[in-house]
Write a protein that holds these residues in place. Structure first.
Motif, PDB file in Angstrom:
ATOM      1  N   ALA A  61       0.841  -1.210   0.000  1.00  0.00           N
ATOM      2  CA  ALA A  61       0.000   0.000   0.000  1.00  0.00           C
ATOM      3  C   ALA A  61       0.871   1.254   0.000  1.00  0.00           C
ATOM      4  CB  ALA A  61      -0.914   0.001   1.226  1.00  0.00           C
ATOM      5  N   HIS A  62       0.667   2.084  -1.004  1.00  0.00           N
ATOM      6  CA  HIS A  62       1.393   3.360  -1.008  1.00  0.00           C
ATOM      7  C   HIS A  62       0.785   4.279   0.047  1.00  0.00           C
ATOM      8  CE1 HIS A  62       2.910   7.302  -2.311  1.00  0.00           C
ATOM      9  NE2 HIS A  62       3.956   6.603  -2.726  1.00  0.00           N
ATOM     10  N   SER A  63       1.619   5.157   0.598  1.00  0.00           N
ATOM     11  CA  SER A  63       1.170   6.045   1.685  1.00  0.00           C
ATOM     12  C   SER A  63       0.025   6.968   1.287  1.00  0.00           C
ATOM     13  CB  SER A  63       2.335   6.904   2.174  1.00  0.00           C
ATOM     14  OG  SER A  63       3.344   6.087   2.693  1.00  0.00           O
ATOM     15  N   SER A  80       7.665   4.773  -2.991  1.00  0.00           N
ATOM     16  CA  SER A  80       7.850   3.941  -4.183  1.00  0.00           C
ATOM     17  C   SER A  80       9.105   3.076  -4.080  1.00  0.00           C
ATOM     18  CB  SER A  80       7.962   4.824  -5.426  1.00  0.00           C
ATOM     19  OG  SER A  80       6.863   5.674  -5.499  1.00  0.00           O
ATOM     20  N   TYR A  81      10.161   3.622  -3.493  1.00  0.00           N
ATOM     21  CA  TYR A  81      11.391   2.825  -3.402  1.00  0.00           C
ATOM     22  C   TYR A  81      11.190   1.638  -2.472  1.00  0.00           C
ATOM     23  CZ  TYR A  81      16.213   1.389  -3.102  1.00  0.00           C
ATOM     24  OH  TYR A  81      17.367   0.637  -3.165  1.00  0.00           O
ATOM     25  N   PHE A  82      10.649   1.896  -1.298  1.00  0.00           N
ATOM     26  CA  PHE A  82      10.421   0.829  -0.330  1.00  0.00           C
ATOM     27  C   PHE A  82       9.511  -0.247  -0.920  1.00  0.00           C
ATOM     28  CE2 PHE A  82       7.690  -1.027   2.916  1.00  0.00           C
ATOM     29  CZ  PHE A  82       8.639  -1.603   3.749  1.00  0.00           C
ATOM     30  N   VAL A 101      -1.382   2.095 -11.254  1.00  0.00           N
ATOM     31  CA  VAL A 101      -1.027   1.010 -12.173  1.00  0.00           C
ATOM     32  C   VAL A 101       0.483   0.907 -12.405  1.00  0.00           C
ATOM     33  CG1 VAL A 101      -1.264   0.208 -14.568  1.00  0.00           C
ATOM     34  CG2 VAL A 101      -3.288   0.915 -13.279  1.00  0.00           C
ATOM     35  N   PHE A 102       1.199   2.057 -12.525  1.00  0.00           N
ATOM     36  CA  PHE A 102       2.634   1.917 -12.805  1.00  0.00           C
ATOM     37  C   PHE A 102       3.348   1.199 -11.658  1.00  0.00           C
ATOM     38  CE2 PHE A 102       3.123   5.997 -10.500  1.00  0.00           C
ATOM     39  CZ  PHE A 102       4.253   5.721  -9.733  1.00  0.00           C
ATOM     40  N   MET A 103       2.830   1.343 -10.438  1.00  0.00           N
ATOM     41  CA  MET A 103       3.442   0.667  -9.296  1.00  0.00           C
ATOM     42  C   MET A 103       3.198  -0.844  -9.374  1.00  0.00           C
ATOM     43  SD  MET A 103       2.481   3.260  -6.219  1.00  0.00           S
ATOM     44  CE  MET A 103       3.219   4.896  -6.186  1.00  0.00           C
ATOM     45  N   ALA A 104       1.989  -1.219  -9.774  1.00  0.00           N
ATOM     46  CA  ALA A 104       1.677  -2.641  -9.928  1.00  0.00           C
ATOM     47  C   ALA A 104       2.511  -3.232 -11.068  1.00  0.00           C
ATOM     48  CB  ALA A 104       0.186  -2.815 -10.190  1.00  0.00           C
ATOM     49  N   VAL A 217      -0.947  16.705  -8.770  1.00  0.00           N
ATOM     50  CA  VAL A 217      -1.078  17.084  -7.355  1.00  0.00           C
ATOM     51  C   VAL A 217       0.012  18.095  -7.000  1.00  0.00           C
ATOM     52  CG1 VAL A 217      -0.912  16.239  -4.974  1.00  0.00           C
ATOM     53  CG2 VAL A 217      -2.072  14.866  -6.715  1.00  0.00           C
ATOM     54  N   HIS A 218       1.249  17.715  -7.268  1.00  0.00           N
ATOM     55  CA  HIS A 218       2.379  18.517  -6.767  1.00  0.00           C
ATOM     56  C   HIS A 218       2.620  19.801  -7.554  1.00  0.00           C
ATOM     57  CE1 HIS A 218       3.113  14.555  -4.913  1.00  0.00           C
ATOM     58  NE2 HIS A 218       3.600  15.283  -3.922  1.00  0.00           N
ATOM     59  N   ASP A 219       2.159  19.874  -8.803  1.00  0.00           N
ATOM     60  CA  ASP A 219       2.409  21.123  -9.536  1.00  0.00           C
ATOM     61  C   ASP A 219       1.424  22.234  -9.139  1.00  0.00           C
ATOM     62  OD1 ASP A 219       0.073  20.553 -10.938  1.00  0.00           O
ATOM     63  OD2 ASP A 219       1.024  20.367 -12.898  1.00  0.00           O
ATOM     64  N   PRO A 242       9.918  16.423  -4.313  1.00  0.00           N
ATOM     65  CA  PRO A 242      10.627  16.923  -5.515  1.00  0.00           C
ATOM     66  C   PRO A 242       9.781  16.941  -6.797  1.00  0.00           C
ATOM     67  CG  PRO A 242      11.597  14.847  -4.742  1.00  0.00           C
ATOM     68  CD  PRO A 242      10.568  15.242  -3.737  1.00  0.00           C
ATOM     69  N   GLU A 243       8.503  16.516  -6.724  1.00  0.00           N
ATOM     70  CA  GLU A 243       7.607  16.715  -7.873  1.00  0.00           C
ATOM     71  C   GLU A 243       7.009  18.125  -7.859  1.00  0.00           C
ATOM     72  OE1 GLU A 243       4.670  13.584  -7.728  1.00  0.00           O
ATOM     73  OE2 GLU A 243       6.178  12.029  -7.845  1.00  0.00           O
ATOM     74  N   CYS A 244       7.257  18.899  -6.781  1.00  0.00           N
ATOM     75  CA  CYS A 244       6.774  20.291  -6.723  1.00  0.00           C
ATOM     76  C   CYS A 244       7.640  21.169  -7.634  1.00  0.00           C
ATOM     77  CB  CYS A 244       6.882  20.830  -5.290  1.00  0.00           C
ATOM     78  SG  CYS A 244       5.784  20.042  -4.111  1.00  0.00           S
ATOM     79  N   GLY A 256      11.913  16.079  -0.110  1.00  0.00           N
ATOM     80  CA  GLY A 256      12.316  14.668  -0.190  1.00  0.00           C
ATOM     81  C   GLY A 256      11.151  13.768  -0.551  1.00  0.00           C
ATOM     82  N   SER A 257      11.459  12.495  -0.692  1.00  0.00           N
ATOM     83  CA  SER A 257      10.432  11.488  -0.992  1.00  0.00           C
ATOM     84  C   SER A 257       9.404  11.458   0.135  1.00  0.00           C
ATOM     85  CB  SER A 257      11.092  10.115  -1.104  1.00  0.00           C
ATOM     86  OG  SER A 257      11.565   9.725   0.171  1.00  0.00           O
ATOM     87  N   THR A 258       8.299  10.777  -0.089  1.00  0.00           N
ATOM     88  CA  THR A 258       7.294  10.724   0.982  1.00  0.00           C
ATOM     89  C   THR A 258       7.865  10.020   2.216  1.00  0.00           C
ATOM     90  OG1 THR A 258       6.330   8.735  -0.025  1.00  0.00           O
ATOM     91  CG2 THR A 258       5.286  10.847  -0.544  1.00  0.00           C
ATOM     92  N   GLY A 259       8.725   9.030   1.993  1.00  0.00           N
ATOM     93  CA  GLY A 259       9.358   8.354   3.134  1.00  0.00           C
ATOM     94  C   GLY A 259      10.257   9.315   3.899  1.00  0.00           C
TER      95      GLY A 259
END
Ligand code: 13P
Ligand code: SF4
Length: 349
Positions: A61-63, A80-82, A101-104, A217-219, A242-244, A256-259
């Protein structure tokens, strides 16, 4: 199934859910996580947790997905890395990816023998959907000497065309240490600009060419919102992804990443935090760091929010063909090479 669950089992499950979800108050559905709300979903979480055992399945499950999925039925939760590492190491017959879907697809690339299912096939991503393999091939023809780096938020055929994959947690480190000077970075234009700025700060000379995707979302976050929040909440820490935009990143206290964002909040002392990312991360922090204060600002990812407990149950119980991830084997092998390269080049921590 549900009818067969004893009342005391449902009550124990409702207690477990309540202990986890009690402090979550940023639910976009306006849900209050009290005992009644937890009791209402307890039969479903019990059913899903039983199905997992029956089917030898794990749930990643993604956060950003709803907290009742993360804390009710998730086996692995994180960024995503974890989650890509978890997918690589999973020994389960079935992987349910509560994310997008890209994560799956990434899980299928790394665990080809597992049946990988996604609760909602419509859970796209504005970044992953911005370019396909053909688009990357066209860019490669324009910049034949560039090393191609893809952000993990990309489709399997984009990964298959790329030399190395990165996540928000290792993007600066990996690009900084690549031997090539010219980098073709897809699909996130804003993250590419943030890499350019960060490498300049580190005194690293690289040319970063980007394609034109952004995260919807981030832009959205703006410097004006940050200034207004800082004026209203003295001592506020602004924590961004960093997507901002580079302008937002430049005036943030941490990027940083969500983690990494979660770790930053848990390990710093500040009266208030403004989280410039998807709201699900605030929900996670309200569970895991309930003493912290968050002010408004986070936004919803419509794709992540397509996940639900019911869809997780259905994908696990008897997946429809559209919920099962399949990949062309040649694409999968080439995409796997690109992701394995990321694992080799990632920093130790
Ligand atoms: P991370 O969780 O890897 O930081 O990624 C954020 C994101 O937008 C995933 O879609
Ligand atoms: Fe894609 Fe942005 Fe949603 Fe993440 S938050 S899945 S990058 S659209």
């Amino acid at each position: 199934m549900t009818a067969a669950i004893a009342a005391d089992e449902i009550e124990a499950e409702a207690d477990r859910l309540l202990r986890a979800l009690l402090h979550v108050d940023c639910d976009p559905r306006g849900k209050t996580w009290n005992y009644e709300a937890c009791r209402a979903i307890a039969p479903l979480t019990l059913e899903i947790n039983r199905l997992k055992k029956e089917k030898d399945a794990v749930i990643l499950a993604h956060s950003y997905v709803e907290p009742e999925i993360i804390y009710g039925v998730g086996d692995f939760k994180g960024d995503s890395y974890f989650l890509s590492l978890a997918a690589k190491q999973a020994r389960a017959k079935v992987i349910v990816f509560a994310g997008v879907v890209f994560m799956a697809e990434t899980a299928k690339i790394l665990s080809p023998d597992a049946t990988v299912v996604v609760p909602d096939r419509g859970s796209g991503c504005s970044l992953a959907d911005s370019i396909d393999g053909d688009g990357v091939r066209k860019l490669k023809a324009l910049y034949p000497d560039a090393t191609v780096v893809c952000y993990i938020n990309s489709t399997a055929d984009v990964k298959a065309e790329s030399d190395v994959c990165v996540t928000s947690g290792n993007v600066y480190h990996i690009i900084e240490n690549l031997p090539a000077r010219r980098i073709l970075f897809v699909p996130d234009r804003l993250m590419g600009q943030n890499v350019r700025d960060e490498l300049r700060r580190r005194g690293v000379d690289k040319e970063i060419i980007t394609s034109d995707g952004t995260c919807l979302v981030h832009d959205q976050f703006s410097v004006a919102d940050i200034a207004a929040a800082r004026a209203q909440f003295p001592g506020l820490k602004v924590v961004s992804h960093p997507e901002c935009t580079p302008e937002v990143a430049a005036v943030s206290d941490f990027v940083g990443s969500t983690g990494a964002m979660m770790k930053y909040v848990k390990t710093t002392g500040a009266p208030y935090y403004l989280m410039l990312t998807e709201c699900g991360l605030v929900g996670r922090l309200q569970v895991e760091a309930p003493e912290k204060n968050f002010i408004g600002g986070c936004r919803l990812c419509p794709y992540m929010k397509l996940n639900s407990l019911e869809k997780v149950r259905d994908a696990l119980k008897s997946p429809r063909p559209d919920q099962i991830i399949t990949l062309d084997e040649d694409v999968r092998r080439r995409a796997a090479r690109c992701i394995e390269r990321m694992f080799e080049l990632s920093p130790a921590d």
